[in-house]
Design a protein around this motif. Structure first.
Motif, PDB file in Angstrom:
ATOM      1  N   UNK A  63       4.793  15.056 -10.580  1.00 55.33           N
ATOM      2  CA  UNK A  63       5.133  15.244 -11.991  1.00 55.33           C
ATOM      3  C   UNK A  63       4.093  16.109 -12.700  1.00 55.33           C
ATOM      4  N   UNK A  64       2.829  15.998 -12.312  1.00 51.84           N
ATOM      5  CA  UNK A  64       1.792  16.844 -12.899  1.00 51.84           C
ATOM      6  C   UNK A  64       2.030  18.304 -12.537  1.00 51.84           C
TER       7      UNK A  64
ATOM      8  N   UNK B 161       0.821  -1.212   0.000  1.00 53.26           N
ATOM      9  CA  UNK B 161       0.000   0.000   0.000  1.00 53.26           C
ATOM     10  C   UNK B 161       0.852   1.257   0.000  1.00 53.26           C
ATOM     11  N   UNK B 162       1.973   1.218   0.685  1.00 48.90           N
ATOM     12  CA  UNK B 162       2.882   2.367   0.688  1.00 48.90           C
ATOM     13  C   UNK B 162       3.437   2.617  -0.703  1.00 48.90           C
ATOM     14  N   UNK B 163       3.811   1.553  -1.407  1.00 44.89           N
ATOM     15  CA  UNK B 163       4.328   1.701  -2.773  1.00 44.89           C
ATOM     16  C   UNK B 163       3.265   2.271  -3.695  1.00 44.89           C
ATOM     17  N   UNK B 164       2.036   1.830  -3.527  1.00 48.70           N
ATOM     18  CA  UNK B 164       0.942   2.352  -4.353  1.00 48.70           C
ATOM     19  C   UNK B 164       0.803   3.858  -4.128  1.00 48.70           C
ATOM     20  N   UNK B 165       0.821   4.281  -2.882  1.00 48.31           N
ATOM     21  CA  UNK B 165       0.705   5.703  -2.570  1.00 48.31           C
ATOM     22  C   UNK B 165       1.909   6.496  -3.086  1.00 48.31           C
ATOM     23  N   UNK B 166       3.096   5.930  -2.992  1.00 48.68           N
ATOM     24  CA  UNK B 166       4.298   6.605  -3.504  1.00 48.68           C
ATOM     25  C   UNK B 166       4.165   6.840  -5.004  1.00 48.68           C
ATOM     26  N   UNK B 167       3.681   5.852  -5.731  1.00 52.70           N
ATOM     27  CA  UNK B 167       3.495   6.001  -7.176  1.00 52.70           C
ATOM     28  C   UNK B 167       2.453   7.077  -7.465  1.00 52.70           C
ATOM     29  N   UNK B 168       1.367   7.093  -6.698  1.00 48.56           N
ATOM     30  CA  UNK B 168       0.347   8.130  -6.864  1.00 48.56           C
ATOM     31  C   UNK B 168       0.882   9.523  -6.594  1.00 48.56           C
TER      32      UNK B 168
ATOM     33  N   UNK C 167       4.195  11.597 -15.944  1.00 47.60           N
ATOM     34  CA  UNK C 167       3.041  11.677 -15.053  1.00 47.60           C
ATOM     35  C   UNK C 167       1.981  10.655 -15.451  1.00 47.60           C
ATOM     36  N   UNK C 168       1.695  10.561 -16.744  1.00 49.93           N
ATOM     37  CA  UNK C 168       0.698   9.595 -17.222  1.00 49.93           C
ATOM     38  C   UNK C 168       1.115   8.165 -16.927  1.00 49.93           C
ATOM     39  N   UNK C 169       2.391   7.878 -17.075  1.00 50.39           N
ATOM     40  CA  UNK C 169       2.865   6.525 -16.761  1.00 50.39           C
ATOM     41  C   UNK C 169       2.654   6.200 -15.284  1.00 50.39           C
ATOM     42  N   UNK C 170       3.010   7.153 -14.419  1.00 51.42           N
ATOM     43  CA  UNK C 170       2.799   6.930 -12.981  1.00 51.42           C
ATOM     44  C   UNK C 170       1.323   6.739 -12.670  1.00 51.42           C
ATOM     45  N   UNK C 171       0.483   7.604 -13.220  1.00 56.21           N
ATOM     46  CA  UNK C 171      -0.944   7.500 -12.928  1.00 56.21           C
ATOM     47  C   UNK C 171      -1.578   6.266 -13.558  1.00 56.21           C
ATOM     48  N   UNK C 172      -1.067   5.810 -14.696  1.00 53.16           N
ATOM     49  CA  UNK C 172      -1.586   4.580 -15.303  1.00 53.16           C
ATOM     50  C   UNK C 172      -1.265   3.384 -14.397  1.00 53.16           C
ATOM     51  N   UNK C 173      -0.053   3.348 -13.880  1.00 53.61           N
ATOM     52  CA  UNK C 173       0.327   2.276 -12.945  1.00 53.61           C
ATOM     53  C   UNK C 173      -0.500   2.383 -11.672  1.00 53.61           C
ATOM     54  N   UNK C 174      -0.605   3.589 -11.131  1.00 51.33           N
ATOM     55  CA  UNK C 174      -1.376   3.813  -9.914  1.00 51.33           C
ATOM     56  C   UNK C 174      -2.839   3.411 -10.123  1.00 51.33           C
ATOM     57  N   UNK C 175      -3.427   3.862 -11.221  1.00 51.78           N
ATOM     58  CA  UNK C 175      -4.820   3.525 -11.511  1.00 51.78           C
ATOM     59  C   UNK C 175      -5.049   2.041 -11.657  1.00 51.78           C
ATOM     60  N   UNK C 176      -4.084   1.351 -12.228  1.00 51.04           N
ATOM     61  CA  UNK C 176      -4.184  -0.099 -12.365  1.00 51.04           C
ATOM     62  C   UNK C 176      -4.071  -0.778 -11.006  1.00 51.04           C
TER      63      UNK C 176
END
Length: 77
Positions: A18-19, A5-12, A38-47
């Motif tokens: 970046x935005x 969960x921490x990694x997920x939040x870090x990516x978000x 930014x889109x790459x990070x958010x795509x990973x986060x969203x997934x």
């Protein structure tokens, strides 16, 4: 060591930072590169959090920014 969960939040948060950097950028090539990152990070986060609206938005923005960056590179060549 951080849990998943921490990694997920870090990516978000990375996507958010970046935005903000994208909005501060003055040069178009750098703007597009930051927007792609930014889109790459958010795509990973969203997934990872399974957010279809976020995934869909990034699926549109990522190729759009890639295409615009390609157009800029072609004009400068």
């Amino acid at each position: 060591m951080p849990d998943m969960n921490s990694w997920i939040e870090i990516i978000g948060f990375a996507g958010s930072v970046l935005t903000v950097i994208t909005y501060l950028t003055q040069r178009m090539v750098q703007l597009r590169m930051m927007a792609i990152a930014s889109s790459l990070c958010f795509a990973v986060y969203g997934t990872m959090i399974w957010s279809p609206p976020l995934i869909l938005m990034e699926a549109v923005l990522l190729p759009l920014n890639g295409w615009r960056l390609y157009q800029i590179a072609r004009e400068q060549a």
